[in-house]
Motif scaffolding. Structure first.
Motif, mmCIF file in Angstrom:
data_model
loop_
_atom_site.group_PDB
_atom_site.id
_atom_site.type_symbol
_atom_site.label_atom_id
_atom_site.label_comp_id
_atom_site.label_asym_id
_atom_site.label_seq_id
_atom_site.Cartn_x
_atom_site.Cartn_y
_atom_site.Cartn_z
ATOM 1 N N HIS A 1 0.831 -1.208 0.000
ATOM 2 C CA HIS A 1 0.000 0.000 0.000
ATOM 3 C C HIS A 1 0.865 1.257 0.000
ATOM 4 O O HIS A 1 1.959 1.268 0.546
ATOM 5 C CB HIS A 1 -0.904 0.027 1.239
ATOM 6 N N SER A 2 0.341 2.327 -0.590
ATOM 7 C CA SER A 2 1.041 3.610 -0.508
ATOM 8 C C SER A 2 0.919 4.150 0.917
ATOM 9 O O SER A 2 0.073 3.710 1.700
ATOM 10 C CB SER A 2 0.490 4.612 -1.527
ATOM 11 N N GLU A 3 1.768 5.104 1.228
ATOM 12 C CA GLU A 3 1.861 5.617 2.603
ATOM 13 C C GLU A 3 0.532 6.155 3.133
ATOM 14 O O GLU A 3 0.201 5.989 4.288
ATOM 15 C CB GLU A 3 2.924 6.714 2.665
ATOM 16 N N ALA B 1 -2.635 5.345 2.068
ATOM 17 C CA ALA B 1 -3.739 4.549 1.524
ATOM 18 C C ALA B 1 -5.011 4.742 2.342
ATOM 19 O O ALA B 1 -4.964 4.874 3.565
ATOM 20 C CB ALA B 1 -3.353 3.075 1.497
ATOM 21 N N GLU C 1 5.123 3.781 -9.554
ATOM 22 C CA GLU C 1 6.142 4.788 -9.274
ATOM 23 C C GLU C 1 7.462 4.068 -9.026
ATOM 24 O O GLU C 1 7.497 3.073 -8.286
ATOM 25 C CB GLU C 1 5.724 5.579 -8.028
ATOM 26 N N PHE D 1 1.745 0.510 -6.300
ATOM 27 C CA PHE D 1 1.250 0.794 -4.955
ATOM 28 C C PHE D 1 -0.276 0.767 -4.992
ATOM 29 O O PHE D 1 -0.887 1.288 -5.930
ATOM 30 C CB PHE D 1 1.645 2.203 -4.492
ATOM 31 N N ASP E 1 -3.321 2.595 -3.670
ATOM 32 C CA ASP E 1 -3.606 3.895 -3.068
ATOM 33 C C ASP E 1 -4.892 3.878 -2.247
ATOM 34 O O ASP E 1 -4.993 4.563 -1.243
ATOM 35 C CB ASP E 1 -3.720 4.968 -4.147
#
Length: 170
Positions: A62-64, A66, A142, A147, A149
């Protein structure tokens, strides 16, 4: 004495390289493609009660920032962060739980992707269930990796045939 010190240093670095893998090294295969990350997404939540939770792996895919959104049977949304998702999970004993993906539909344009994914919740990986839902998963690419989001989940109910409709769609 020097041999003992040198041997100790060699053993230390050997163990560090084996046991001290970075998350990038451990989970890089999970984020190389959309299919890989969606498979990892289901894999981290599924397992027997004797298997430990995979919080580290889940956080990695997961992105930071999310965001997780769940819709209740009236369509009311409740959103929270990934960290907030872990609180009730960490406070309760783990039970046998398996999310089995039933169908996936992917749309990708440039570095963004949208995945529709129907799933079934099981307590035994080999026994089908009528507890089903549909995930809408948003991703971005990226630095050569994917990731997650955000994801939004809606469960099927007597009033809402969302999974049946999705499975019957061409």
């Amino acid at each position: 004495m020097n041999k003992i010190i040198l041997t100790s240093i060699i053993i230390f670095f050997a163990c560090s390289s084996v046991f001290g893998q970075s998350n990038d090294e451990k989970y890089v295969k999970d984020v190389k493609s959309i299919d890989a990350i969606i498979n990892a997404y289901y894999d981290v939540v599924s397992g027997s009660s004797s298997e430990p939770w995979e919080f580290e792996r889940d956080k990695y895919i997961h992105s930071e920032n999310a965001v997780i959104t769940r819709l209740d049977e009236n369509g009311k949304a409740e959103s929270h962060t990934l960290e907030a998702e872990y609180i009730p999970i960490g406070l309760s004993p783990k039970e046998d739980f398996y999310e089995k993906e039933l169908k996936r539909k992917v749309s990708k344009y440039g570095n963004i992707a949208q995945v529709w994914s129907a799933f079934e919740i099981r307590t035994n990986p080999k026994t089908e269930s009528n507890i089903r839902g549909l995930n809408s998963i948003q991703l971005h690419n990226e630095n050569g990796r994917w990731f997650i989001d955000s994801w939004t989940c809606e469960m099927e109910s007597d009033k809402n045939t969302i999974v049946t409709d999705f499975l019957n769609e061409e």
